[in-house]
Design an enzyme around this catalytic site. Structure first.
Site, mmCIF file in Angstrom:
data_model
loop_
_atom_site.group_PDB
_atom_site.id
_atom_site.type_symbol
_atom_site.label_atom_id
_atom_site.label_comp_id
_atom_site.label_asym_id
_atom_site.label_seq_id
_atom_site.Cartn_x
_atom_site.Cartn_y
_atom_site.Cartn_z
ATOM 1 C CG ASP A 69 -1.783 -1.191 1.371
ATOM 2 O OD1 ASP A 69 -1.215 -2.301 1.378
ATOM 3 O OD2 ASP A 69 -3.002 -1.060 1.511
ATOM 4 C CD GLU A 95 -7.223 1.052 -0.018
ATOM 5 O OE1 GLU A 95 -8.355 1.039 -0.505
ATOM 6 O OE2 GLU A 95 -6.980 0.763 1.166
ATOM 7 C CG ASN A 96 -4.295 3.795 1.784
ATOM 8 O OD1 ASN A 96 -3.950 2.640 2.003
ATOM 9 N ND2 ASN A 96 -5.486 4.258 2.121
ATOM 10 C CG ASN A 139 -11.271 -0.030 2.806
ATOM 11 O OD1 ASN A 139 -10.204 -0.614 2.588
ATOM 12 N ND2 ASN A 139 -11.439 0.774 3.835
ATOM 13 C CG HIS A 140 -9.261 3.981 2.245
ATOM 14 N ND1 HIS A 140 -10.042 4.894 2.922
ATOM 15 C CD2 HIS A 140 -8.672 3.206 3.185
ATOM 16 C CE1 HIS A 140 -9.916 4.684 4.227
ATOM 17 N NE2 HIS A 140 -9.094 3.671 4.417
ATOM 18 C CG HIS A 189 -7.603 -3.917 0.451
ATOM 19 N ND1 HIS A 189 -6.357 -3.351 0.396
ATOM 20 C CD2 HIS A 189 -8.382 -3.054 1.165
ATOM 21 C CE1 HIS A 189 -6.357 -2.196 1.033
ATOM 22 N NE2 HIS A 189 -7.582 -1.992 1.515
ATOM 23 C CG HIS A 238 -7.276 -3.294 4.855
ATOM 24 N ND1 HIS A 238 -7.815 -2.076 4.541
ATOM 25 C CD2 HIS A 238 -7.835 -3.659 6.040
ATOM 26 C CE1 HIS A 238 -8.686 -1.721 5.489
ATOM 27 N NE2 HIS A 238 -8.705 -2.650 6.410
ATOM 28 C CG HIS A 248 -1.510 0.457 5.978
ATOM 29 N ND1 HIS A 248 -1.815 1.803 6.046
ATOM 30 C CD2 HIS A 248 -2.169 -0.004 4.889
ATOM 31 C CE1 HIS A 248 -2.630 2.128 5.050
ATOM 32 N NE2 HIS A 248 -2.849 1.034 4.343
#
Length: 260
Positions: free
Chosen positions: A8, A39-40, A67-68, A153, A178, A180
């Site tokens: 991530d 995604e982040n 999800n983000h 994820h 997810h 991290h």
């Protein structure tokens, strides 16, 4: 065949260390395929079209998410306008969600590969079943595509392990994202599927999962709304390198990578 999957990418610190480190790893490891979860990338929450282009331009072939992916509203139209694009969202979101969760492509030498993006349901939104979605997607992939990489994820280690065992022998690797926090359980399962519960974050580790510590701690203390800021200290590049047999799609070795 060598596949590098980057964990991530978190905010500007994560993007910066990718820009600095990836060229060196290309020289050192000679990966044939580079993948990443992005995604982040936008200040820890979501990703923008400009950042998608920035990361793809650095040699990343496919960006997965979770999800983000929905945090930046401009990404909705981007996903609709790129129906076969190289930015994935979890495939098990209900029908009608923009975007797609499967990408089939070719490396520079013509080797075909597939990337599947799935999201867990334990301690996560109640979306469609990732196990049954995996079955359906695998049935849709042409039989000559032997390299099949899954980004799962998910929050719960048990759910990640369950999917790894469920898909053992049917995919090249199941790699978790997810949480991290990198895990130390990299292994090759009995039927040849590489597995790791979590790749870890490419971003600032002097933090709480990427964010400045004090605001997170205060949130636990008083449960009041607060603003989170991306941390800056101890930035690391976290990834995994897979060596796979392109003839049968099985993983030969899996090795975690962490660089500062």
């Amino acid at each position: 065949m060598r596949i590098l999957f980057i964990g991530d990418i978190f905010g500007q610190p994560g993007r910066r260390i990718v820009k600095e480190t990836l060229p060196l790893l290309k020289e050192e490891l000679r990966p044939d395929l580079i993948l990443a979860n992005g995604e982040n990338a936008a200040a820890g929450f979501g990703i923008t079209p400009a950042l998608v282009d920035e990361l793809l331009d650095q040699g990343i072939a496919v960006l997965t998410s979770g999800n983000h992916i929905w945090d930046k509203k401009e990404i909705y139209s981007y996903l609709r306008e790129h129906p076969d694009g190289r930015l994935l969202r979890p495939a098990n979101y209900p029908a009608g969600a923009p975007g797609h969760g499967l990408y089939v492509g070719k490396t520079s030498d013509g080797t075909r590969y597939a990337v599947i993006n799935l999201q867990g349901r334990v301690f996560m939104p109640a979306i469609d079943c990732p196990f049954r979605t995996a079955d359906a997607l695998l049935a849709s992939i042409p039989q000559d595509v032997k390299i099949r990489i899954v980004d799962f994820h998910a929050e719960a280690t048990s759910e990640k392990q369950a999917l790894g065992w469920y898909l053992d022998g049917r995919v090249t690797a199941v790699l978790g994202t997810h949480t991290h926090v990198p895990t130390a359980d990299d292994t090759v399962l009995p039927q040849g599927t590489g597995y790791l519960t979590d790749l870890g974050m490419t971003g600032p580790y002097e933090s709480i999962i990427g964010m400045e510590r004090q605001a997170i701690i205060q949130k636990f203390l008083d449960q009041l709304p607060t603003r989170f800021e991306v941390a800056k200290g101890d930035v690391r590049f976290s990834a995994v390198l897979l060596e796979v047999d392109p003839q049968n799609g099985r993983t030969i070795s899996i090795n975690r990578i962490s660089r500062k």
